[in-house]
Design a protein around this motif. Structure first.
Motif, mmCIF file in Angstrom:
data_model
loop_
_atom_site.group_PDB
_atom_site.id
_atom_site.type_symbol
_atom_site.label_atom_id
_atom_site.label_comp_id
_atom_site.label_asym_id
_atom_site.label_seq_id
_atom_site.Cartn_x
_atom_site.Cartn_y
_atom_site.Cartn_z
ATOM 1 N N LYS A 70 0.826 -1.213 0.000
ATOM 2 C CA LYS A 70 0.000 0.000 0.000
ATOM 3 C C LYS A 70 0.858 1.260 0.000
ATOM 4 O O LYS A 70 0.495 2.283 -0.591
ATOM 5 C CB LYS A 70 -0.941 0.013 1.211
ATOM 6 C CG LYS A 70 -2.092 -0.965 1.116
ATOM 7 C CD LYS A 70 -3.012 -0.809 2.321
ATOM 8 C CE LYS A 70 -4.196 -1.740 2.256
ATOM 9 N NZ LYS A 70 -5.108 -1.558 3.417
ATOM 10 N N GLN A 71 2.004 1.205 0.676
ATOM 11 C CA GLN A 71 2.866 2.381 0.802
ATOM 12 C C GLN A 71 3.699 2.636 -0.457
ATOM 13 O O GLN A 71 4.175 3.742 -0.673
ATOM 14 C CB GLN A 71 3.810 2.228 1.990
ATOM 15 C CG GLN A 71 3.153 2.401 3.342
ATOM 16 C CD GLN A 71 2.794 3.854 3.630
ATOM 17 O OE1 GLN A 71 3.482 4.771 3.200
ATOM 18 N NE2 GLN A 71 1.703 4.069 4.338
ATOM 19 N N LEU A 72 3.885 1.603 -1.282
ATOM 20 C CA LEU A 72 4.716 1.770 -2.473
ATOM 21 C C LEU A 72 3.985 2.582 -3.533
ATOM 22 O O LEU A 72 2.806 2.348 -3.807
ATOM 23 C CB LEU A 72 5.094 0.406 -3.058
ATOM 24 C CG LEU A 72 6.178 -0.378 -2.322
ATOM 25 C CD1 LEU A 72 6.305 -1.766 -2.931
ATOM 26 C CD2 LEU A 72 7.516 0.354 -2.394
ATOM 27 N N GLN A 73 4.692 3.501 -4.131
ATOM 28 C CA GLN A 73 4.151 4.276 -5.237
ATOM 29 C C GLN A 73 3.847 3.336 -6.399
ATOM 30 O O GLN A 73 4.682 2.527 -6.806
ATOM 31 C CB GLN A 73 5.187 5.332 -5.651
ATOM 32 C CG GLN A 73 4.687 6.393 -6.595
ATOM 33 C CD GLN A 73 5.787 7.410 -6.870
ATOM 34 O OE1 GLN A 73 6.869 7.344 -6.309
ATOM 35 N NE2 GLN A 73 5.509 8.355 -7.758
ATOM 36 N N ASN A 74 2.642 3.397 -6.926
ATOM 37 C CA ASN A 74 2.208 2.440 -7.934
ATOM 38 C C ASN A 74 3.122 2.416 -9.155
ATOM 39 O O ASN A 74 3.355 1.367 -9.754
ATOM 40 C CB ASN A 74 0.775 2.758 -8.359
ATOM 41 C CG ASN A 74 0.193 1.698 -9.269
ATOM 42 O OD1 ASN A 74 0.192 0.519 -8.932
ATOM 43 N ND2 ASN A 74 -0.290 2.093 -10.424
ATOM 44 N N ASP A 75 3.676 3.572 -9.522
ATOM 45 C CA ASP A 75 4.507 3.666 -10.725
ATOM 46 C C ASP A 75 5.837 2.936 -10.584
ATOM 47 O O ASP A 75 6.493 2.671 -11.585
ATOM 48 C CB ASP A 75 4.777 5.139 -11.057
ATOM 49 C CG ASP A 75 3.495 5.891 -11.368
ATOM 50 O OD1 ASP A 75 2.958 5.700 -12.454
ATOM 51 O OD2 ASP A 75 3.031 6.649 -10.509
ATOM 52 N N VAL A 76 6.276 2.650 -9.371
ATOM 53 C CA VAL A 76 7.588 2.013 -9.181
ATOM 54 C C VAL A 76 7.478 0.648 -8.507
ATOM 55 O O VAL A 76 8.486 0.044 -8.167
ATOM 56 C CB VAL A 76 8.527 2.917 -8.346
ATOM 57 C CG1 VAL A 76 8.765 4.237 -9.050
ATOM 58 C CG2 VAL A 76 7.965 3.162 -6.948
ATOM 59 N N GLN A 77 6.272 0.138 -8.325
ATOM 60 C CA GLN A 77 6.100 -1.120 -7.597
ATOM 61 C C GLN A 77 6.590 -2.301 -8.428
ATOM 62 O O GLN A 77 6.205 -2.457 -9.585
ATOM 63 C CB GLN A 77 4.638 -1.325 -7.235
ATOM 64 C CG GLN A 77 4.391 -2.614 -6.457
ATOM 65 C CD GLN A 77 2.970 -2.719 -5.964
ATOM 66 O OE1 GLN A 77 2.482 -1.827 -5.279
ATOM 67 N NE2 GLN A 77 2.290 -3.795 -6.317
ATOM 68 N N PRO A 78 7.428 -3.159 -7.835
ATOM 69 C CA PRO A 78 7.885 -4.352 -8.555
ATOM 70 C C PRO A 78 6.839 -5.454 -8.511
ATOM 71 O O PRO A 78 5.807 -5.328 -7.838
ATOM 72 C CB PRO A 78 9.134 -4.761 -7.766
ATOM 73 C CG PRO A 78 8.830 -4.322 -6.369
ATOM 74 C CD PRO A 78 8.031 -3.049 -6.500
ATOM 75 N N LEU A 79 7.083 -6.533 -9.210
ATOM 76 C CA LEU A 79 6.267 -7.730 -9.061
ATOM 77 C C LEU A 79 6.464 -8.267 -7.644
ATOM 78 O O LEU A 79 7.566 -8.205 -7.107
ATOM 79 C CB LEU A 79 6.690 -8.786 -10.085
ATOM 80 C CG LEU A 79 6.542 -8.382 -11.558
ATOM 81 C CD1 LEU A 79 7.205 -9.416 -12.453
ATOM 82 C CD2 LEU A 79 5.079 -8.211 -11.941
ATOM 83 N N ILE A 80 5.395 -8.799 -7.044
ATOM 84 C CA ILE A 80 5.448 -9.222 -5.646
ATOM 85 C C ILE A 80 5.165 -10.717 -5.516
ATOM 86 O O ILE A 80 4.186 -11.221 -6.070
ATOM 87 C CB ILE A 80 4.413 -8.461 -4.789
ATOM 88 C CG1 ILE A 80 4.617 -6.940 -4.895
ATOM 89 C CG2 ILE A 80 4.473 -8.924 -3.341
ATOM 90 C CD1 ILE A 80 5.859 -6.436 -4.224
ATOM 91 N N VAL A 81 6.036 -11.407 -4.783
ATOM 92 C CA VAL A 81 5.756 -12.761 -4.319
ATOM 93 C C VAL A 81 5.760 -12.709 -2.792
ATOM 94 O O VAL A 81 6.778 -12.364 -2.184
ATOM 95 C CB VAL A 81 6.805 -13.782 -4.808
ATOM 96 C CG1 VAL A 81 6.546 -15.144 -4.165
ATOM 97 C CG2 VAL A 81 6.779 -13.905 -6.324
#
Length: 268
Positions: A70-81
């Motif tokens: 939620k805190q990560l800026q959407n434009d820089v969010q990596p793929l998440i596992v």
């Protein structure tokens, strides 16, 4: 040359972190760029290294894995596992648009499957990159008049209204002056205020129409900031900037919107 996923690994348990790093380091598709012990370090690592993939523990003191997303800026969010010891977190993980989740204790074959899924998703994103750049350029041209403003022109002020956000059975009423930044995530926006993140069903354009235009400016395709919370401007590569908002929050300013920060600095 095979594609390598630049990867950040996050876990508050030293042994679990060491084990995950050991297993991932043996995979030719993975290049580990950082390891983190908590959610705050994870956010800083994403901003610094711009990774393709992040293995993220869900249960951590302070910021949980879901709160990190939620805190990560959407434009820089990596793929998440996501990594978790409890399978009931799987639903929350996929609600957060995770690529996959692995259940502790970590199994070699399960990690391999997660990396393969992430690699497939990454290749699809790369194929779409050119199209996204074109769309971004068109958006920046069409939004140009709203992005750049002159410090000599008087701007009409809107009354500082409150933002109403319904969260399950609760209704939050947030003063605009308390909002630090807002980013878009599909059909929703994340409103960051007083150390909390609230999710509201709305588009960024709709939210901009509600906000005081003298305080709130767009600094990325999917990000708005409250200028009054900017504590530090950090130059980055290729004409980009990082902004420190308050004590912890750090967001990126894209090249298309750099004139917003230049105008702000000139008027300060």
């Amino acid at each position: 040359m095979p594609t390598k996923l630049r990867t950040v690994v996050v876990d508050d348990e030293p042994l679990a972190l060491k084990l995950m790093l050991s297993k991932l380091s043996k995979m030719p598709e993975v290049e580990i760029v950082a390891s983190c012990k908590n959610g705050r370090e994870a956010i800083d690592a994403v901003m610094e290294y711009a990774p393709d993939l992040m293995f993220l523990d869900i249960q951590m003191p302070g910021l949980t894995g879901l709160e990190v997303v939620k805190q990560l800026q959407n434009d820089v969010q990596p793929l998440i596992v996501f990594a978790t010891a409890f399978e009931q977190y799987a639903l929350d993980a996929f609600d957060a648009h995770a690529v996959d989740y692995v259940v502790k204790p970590i199994d070699d074959e399960r990690i391999k499957v997660s990396v393969e899924r992430a690699l497939q998703r990454h290749l699809i994103q790369q194929q779409m990159k050119t199209k996204q750049q074109v769309i971004g350029a068109i958006e920046s041209i069409s939004d140009e008049k709203t992005v750049v403003w002159s410090t000599n022109e008087s701007q009409p002020s809107k009354e500082l209204k409150k933002i109403v956000i319904k969260d399950r059975d609760e209704i939050h009423i947030i003063a605009q002056a308390d909002i630090q930044w807002i980013d878009a995530a599909g059909d929703y926006i994340c409103v960051h205020a007083k150390g909390e993140t609230h999710v509201k069903r709305s588009t960024l354009k709709e939210m901009l129409n509600e906000l005081d235009e003298s305080l709130f400016k767009r600094i990325h395709r999917s990000t708005i900031v409250n200028l009054s919370y900017i504590r530090k401007v950090i130059p980055h590569t290729k004409g980009e900037f990082f902004l420190m908002l308050g004590e912890f929050d750090k967001v990126k300013v894209s090249r298309n919107y750099k004139d917003v920060i230049k105008s702000y600095l000139a008027s300060s």
